[in-house]
Motif scaffolding. Structure first.
Motif, mmCIF file in Angstrom:
data_model
loop_
_atom_site.group_PDB
_atom_site.id
_atom_site.type_symbol
_atom_site.label_atom_id
_atom_site.label_comp_id
_atom_site.label_asym_id
_atom_site.label_seq_id
_atom_site.Cartn_x
_atom_site.Cartn_y
_atom_site.Cartn_z
ATOM 1 N N TYR A 46 0.834 -1.199 0.000
ATOM 2 C CA TYR A 46 0.000 0.000 0.000
ATOM 3 C C TYR A 46 0.871 1.253 0.000
ATOM 4 O O TYR A 46 1.926 1.270 0.605
ATOM 5 C CB TYR A 46 -0.886 0.038 1.251
ATOM 6 N N ASP A 47 0.381 2.297 -0.661
ATOM 7 C CA ASP A 47 1.096 3.564 -0.563
ATOM 8 C C ASP A 47 0.486 4.399 0.564
ATOM 9 O O ASP A 47 -0.506 4.013 1.172
ATOM 10 C CB ASP A 47 1.109 4.323 -1.895
ATOM 11 N N TYR A 48 1.101 5.534 0.839
ATOM 12 C CA TYR A 48 0.697 6.377 1.969
ATOM 13 C C TYR A 48 -0.784 6.759 1.901
ATOM 14 O O TYR A 48 -1.503 6.683 2.894
ATOM 15 C CB TYR A 48 1.582 7.622 1.991
ATOM 16 N N GLY A 49 -1.251 7.157 0.725
ATOM 17 C CA GLY A 49 -2.643 7.556 0.564
ATOM 18 C C GLY A 49 -3.610 6.413 0.812
ATOM 19 O O GLY A 49 -4.668 6.600 1.429
ATOM 20 N N GLU A 50 -3.285 5.231 0.346
ATOM 21 C CA GLU A 50 -4.145 4.068 0.561
ATOM 22 C C GLU A 50 -4.242 3.710 2.043
ATOM 23 O O GLU A 50 -5.310 3.363 2.535
ATOM 24 C CB GLU A 50 -3.621 2.871 -0.238
ATOM 25 N N ILE A 51 -3.135 3.796 2.742
ATOM 26 C CA ILE A 51 -3.139 3.495 4.172
ATOM 27 C C ILE A 51 -3.999 4.505 4.925
ATOM 28 O O ILE A 51 -4.809 4.131 5.781
ATOM 29 C CB ILE A 51 -1.700 3.456 4.736
ATOM 30 N N ASN A 52 -3.843 5.779 4.598
ATOM 31 C CA ASN A 52 -4.671 6.799 5.245
ATOM 32 C C ASN A 52 -6.149 6.578 4.970
ATOM 33 O O ASN A 52 -6.988 6.747 5.858
ATOM 34 C CB ASN A 52 -4.250 8.198 4.799
ATOM 35 N N LYS A 57 -8.433 8.502 7.613
ATOM 36 C CA LYS A 57 -7.822 9.805 7.915
ATOM 37 C C LYS A 57 -7.585 10.571 6.643
ATOM 38 O O LYS A 57 -7.281 10.125 5.644
ATOM 39 C CB LYS A 57 -6.523 9.611 8.671
#
Length: 57
Positions: A46-52, A57
């Motif tokens: 996952y990239d940062y945006g997907e995790i958020n 968030k």
């Protein structure tokens, strides 16, 4: 000795869930780094945006 082991267990911090989730990938990433010099096996995560987004968030 038993008292010392008990104290060590109480003093150690629990491993956070994200670190536990990443542990199964560590051996293959290390093997790839040592044999090929790359981290390509980690690119399918996952990239940062997907995790958020998953965390709301």
């Amino acid at each position: 000795m038993t008292e010392l082991v008990g104290r060590a267990r109480r003093a150690s911090a629990p491993v956070p869930a994200p670190a536990q989730a990443a542990q199964p990938r560590v051996p293959s990433a290390a093997r790839e780094l040592l044999t090929e010099g790359t981290y390509g096996s980690l690119l399918d995560g996952y990239d940062y945006g997907e995790i958020n987004a998953l965390l709301g968030k």
